[in-house]
Scaffold this active site. Structure first.
Site, short mmCIF file in Angstrom:
data_model
loop_
_atom_site.label_atom_id
_atom_site.label_comp_id
_atom_site.label_asym_id
_atom_site.label_seq_id
_atom_site.Cartn_x
_atom_site.Cartn_y
_atom_site.Cartn_z
CE LYS A 69 -4.82 18.50 10.01
NZ LYS A 69 -5.12 18.81 8.58
CB THR A 83 0.26 9.79 4.92
OG1 THR A 83 1.49 10.39 4.46
CG2 THR A 83 0.55 8.53 5.72
N GLY A 87 -2.87 13.66 1.55
CA GLY A 87 -4.26 14.11 1.64
C GLY A 87 -5.00 13.65 2.88
CB THR A 88 -3.95 12.13 6.11
OG1 THR A 88 -2.85 13.07 6.22
CG2 THR A 88 -3.45 10.78 5.68
N GLY A 89 -5.08 15.04 5.72
CA GLY A 89 -5.70 16.19 6.40
C GLY A 89 -6.94 16.67 5.68
CB CYS A 90 -7.71 17.05 2.04
SG CYS A 90 -6.30 18.01 1.53
N1 LIG Z 1 0.40 6.79 9.71
C1 LIG Z 1 -0.73 7.19 10.31
N2 LIG Z 1 -1.42 6.34 11.08
C2 LIG Z 1 -2.58 6.72 11.67
N3 LIG Z 1 -3.10 7.96 11.57
C3 LIG Z 1 -2.44 8.85 10.80
C4 LIG Z 1 -1.22 8.53 10.15
N4 LIG Z 1 -0.80 9.65 9.48
C5 LIG Z 1 -1.73 10.60 9.69
N5 LIG Z 1 -2.70 10.12 10.50
C6 LIG Z 1 -3.91 10.83 10.91
O1 LIG Z 1 -4.45 11.45 9.74
C7 LIG Z 1 -5.07 12.69 10.08
C8 LIG Z 1 -4.43 13.84 9.30
O2 LIG Z 1 -3.31 14.27 10.00
P1 LIG Z 1 -2.04 14.91 9.25
O3 LIG Z 1 -1.19 15.50 10.31
O4 LIG Z 1 -1.48 13.90 8.34
O5 LIG Z 1 -2.75 16.06 8.37
P2 LIG Z 1 -2.10 16.92 7.20
O6 LIG Z 1 -0.65 17.10 7.43
O7 LIG Z 1 -2.93 18.14 7.06
O8 LIG Z 1 -2.31 15.97 5.95
P3 LIG Z 1 -2.26 16.45 4.39
O9 LIG Z 1 -1.79 17.86 4.40
O10 LIG Z 1 -1.35 15.51 3.75
O11 LIG Z 1 -3.65 16.37 3.88
C9 LIG Z 1 -4.93 12.81 11.60
O12 LIG Z 1 -6.07 12.26 12.23
C10 LIG Z 1 -3.70 11.96 11.90
O13 LIG Z 1 -3.68 11.49 13.23
C1 LIG Z 2 -4.99 20.97 -3.88
C2 LIG Z 2 -4.45 20.52 -2.56
N1 LIG Z 2 -5.07 20.90 -1.42
C3 LIG Z 2 -4.61 20.50 -0.21
C4 LIG Z 2 -3.47 19.71 -0.15
C5 LIG Z 2 -2.95 19.28 1.20
O1 LIG Z 2 -2.41 18.08 1.19
C6 LIG Z 2 -2.85 19.32 -1.37
N2 LIG Z 2 -1.75 18.53 -1.37
N3 LIG Z 2 -3.36 19.73 -2.55
MG LIG Z 3 -3.05 19.31 5.51
#
Ligand SMILES: Nc1ncnc2c1ncn2[C@@H]1O[C@H](COP(=O)(O)OP(=O)(O)OP(=O)(O)O)[C@@H](O)[C@H]1O
Ligand SMILES: Cc1ncc(CO)c(N)n1
Ligand SMILES: [Mg+2]
Length: 479
Positions: free
Chosen positions: A388, A420, A422-425
């Site tokens: 990501k 943003t 929890g975008t990854g979750c």
């Molecule tokens: N501002 C943004 N605009 C468009 N897409 C975004 C933006 N921020 C994150 N993304 C997308 O969101 C998804 C999650 O990526 P990110 O790198 O944020 O994951 P993460 O760090 O594991 O997130 P988190 O740990 O907060 O859940 C990817 O598809 C990324 O391209």
């Molecule tokens: C409980 C939990 N899992 C995953 C993430 C990753 O963003 C978070 N912030 N909290």
């Molecule tokens: Mg993440």
């Protein structure tokens, strides 16, 4: 003699709707993705053109075992090498069609009303026809002057009275598949749900998977931590599952005290109780897809590695190490255990910092480095790696998907928001929710990317918290 007909995903071709891809290539891709029967239909073509097209289709599916029927042109079945025909109420009478075809070829009949069904039951022998096409389910562009749509409820009443297996036809969409299956039909017969679709294989597989699920929604399981602010963790996972049509279940690995500004504490659930949650659930509930998130400790990671061996559902592993706020969510000594767990995953979804830790390298800055790291991460044992790009956001918010067939870029626009969390979750849960209904990981990842981008686009409409707020998991439903 009853023919062993699989009517479940019945493609009817439409020359115009197949467009530039053409009829034969549309059929080839649809059959490759699981279409079970093909009807060549073109009421506007003359016999010569129709015969050439039919022969092309017959050649295309040769060896697949998928029967090819001709719409209405009973007299061309033998010349085309086809397996039978389908006739409508205003086409050649069934008795005449069966006399031309002989006893073995397949013959289907369209029925729109109870009276037509009553006539067939009264006048046709069991072997005169092999199936009925009941419709139209809804108004269809393919037959603009057709009888008014009678709807699935009425047609399922006909199917219940029919001595022959029935397919639902006329304006049937993928979303209808579950209801059609539950209504006693033997399959769905579609034209525009496949013909002319941007990805014929993916469109066909969506129908195949929906039919195979018996009309039931996929059940997704998240094994992750709790985020009281609702934006990440199992809360985000369950919302994502629900928003994308999966039934969500959960096993909690850790409780966090967390809001949109940070994590003030973590309480790890005893390993034995994580196992007890899991075993109690799977003893009773089928699991079609699994997402693994926060694991917190090496002991929990190793326990989950064991537990996953009991299921064969696809596994999405989000190797959670640090929250958006920067707070740690995984012990330093747990990284090696997470590496061991990766071998049990079908796809992993590290962000850039997590990829660097897993590889023991510095964080990728450019797209080439992302691609190289994604490819290298596959060596840890997961066939697919979705790296990501949220932490480096180029102009297209590019993520990189590396798999057995190479590297795919997943792109969108950059959403100007601070929300943003929890975008990854949310993205990894979207993969788990969508995979059971999709053709493969690339098509699943493309659908998940589109969805997370929408959730970000609408994140500012929530007004939750004063820090990095959550994305909008239900943006497609709230007005
Ligand atoms: N501002 C943004 N605009 C468009 N897409 C975004 C933006 N921020 C994150 N993304 C997308 O969101 C998804 C999650 O990526 P990110 O790198 O944020 O994951 P993460 O760090 O594991 O997130 P988190 O740990 O907060 O859940 C990817 O598809 C990324 O391209
Ligand atoms: C409980 C939990 N899992 C995953 C993430 C990753 O963003 C978070 N912030 N909290
Ligand atoms: Mg993440």
């Amino acid at each position: 003699m009853s023919k062993d007909l699989d009517l479940s995903v019945y493609l009817v071709t439409d020359t115009v709707q197949c467009g530039a891809l053409g009829v034969a290539e549309t059929v080839r891709q649809a059959v490759q993705a699981g279409a079970t029967l093909v009807q060549v239909r073109d009421p506007d073509a003359d016999d010569d053109a129709f015969l050439a097209m039919a022969r092309d289709v017959v050649e295309t599916v040769r060896g697949t075992g998928v029967p090819v029927l001709l719409d209405d042109r009973v007299h061309l079945v033998a010349a085309a090498g086809a397996d039978g025909a389908h006739v409508g109420q205003s086409d050649m009478p069934v008795a005449q069609a069966r006399a031309i075809l002989g006893p073995d070829p397949i013959l289907g009949l369209s029925v729109e009303t109870g009276e037509q069904l009553d006539w067939a039951v009264a006048h046709l022998g069991r072997g005169d026809i092999d199936y009925l096409g009941l419709g139209p389910v809804r108004p269809t562009a393919s037959k603009p002057n057709h009888a008014p749509a009678t709807g699935l409820r009425y047609l399922s009443g006909l199917a219940a009275r029919s001595p022959w297996p029935c397919v639902a036809i006329g304006g049937v969409k993928a979303a209808d598949t579950a209801a059609v299956r539950r209504s006693g039909f033997a399959g769905v017969s579609v034209i525009s749900a496949i013909c002319g679709q941007p990805d014929v294989r993916a469109a066909t597989r969506e129908l195949v998977n929906a039919w195979a699920s018996g009309g039931l929604p996929p059940v997704a399981l998240t094994i992750a931590g709790s985020d009281p602010s609702g934006g990440a963790g199992i809360q985000a996972d369950l919302k994502t599952f629900s928003a994308l049509g999966a039934f969500g279940t959960s096993v909690i690995t850790a409780l966090t005290a967390q809001n949109t500004q940070g994590v003030t504490g973590v309480h790890v659930v005893p390993v034995d109780f994580v196992a007890q949650q899991f075993e109690t659930l799977v003893a009773d509930v089928r699991i079609d897809s699994i997402k693994v998130g926060m694991l917190a400790t090496a002991e929990l990671a190793d326990e989950v590695t064991e537990l996953l061996g009991e299921l064969d559902a696809p596994v999405v592993l989000d190797p959670v190490m640090v929250a958006t706020s920067g707070d740690r969510l995984l012990d330093d000594d747990a990284v090696q255990a997470v590496r061991r767990l990766i071998a049990k995953a079908d796809i992993i979804t590290p962000n850039l910092p997590e990829a660097a830790v897993l590889l023991g390298e510095t964080q990728a800055t450019g797209l080439d480095e992302m691609s190289a790291q994604a490819v290298k991460l596959r060596e840890l044992g997961a066939d697919w790696v979705l790296l990501k790009g949220g932490h480096r956001l180029d102009a297209r918010a590019t993520d990189v998907l590396a798999g057995p067939d190479g590297v795919h870029e997943l792109v969108s626009h950059v959403v100007q928001t601070k929300n943003t969390h929890g975008t990854g979750c949310t993205l990894s849960s979207a993969l788990a929710a969508l995979r059971p209904r999709n053709l493969d990981w690339p098509s699943t990842a493309a659908a998940a990317k589109e969805w997370i981008t929408g959730a970000l686009d609408h994140a500012d409409e929530l007004g939750v918290g004063h820090g990095h707020g959550p994305v909008h998991h239900f943006y497609r439903f709230w007005s």
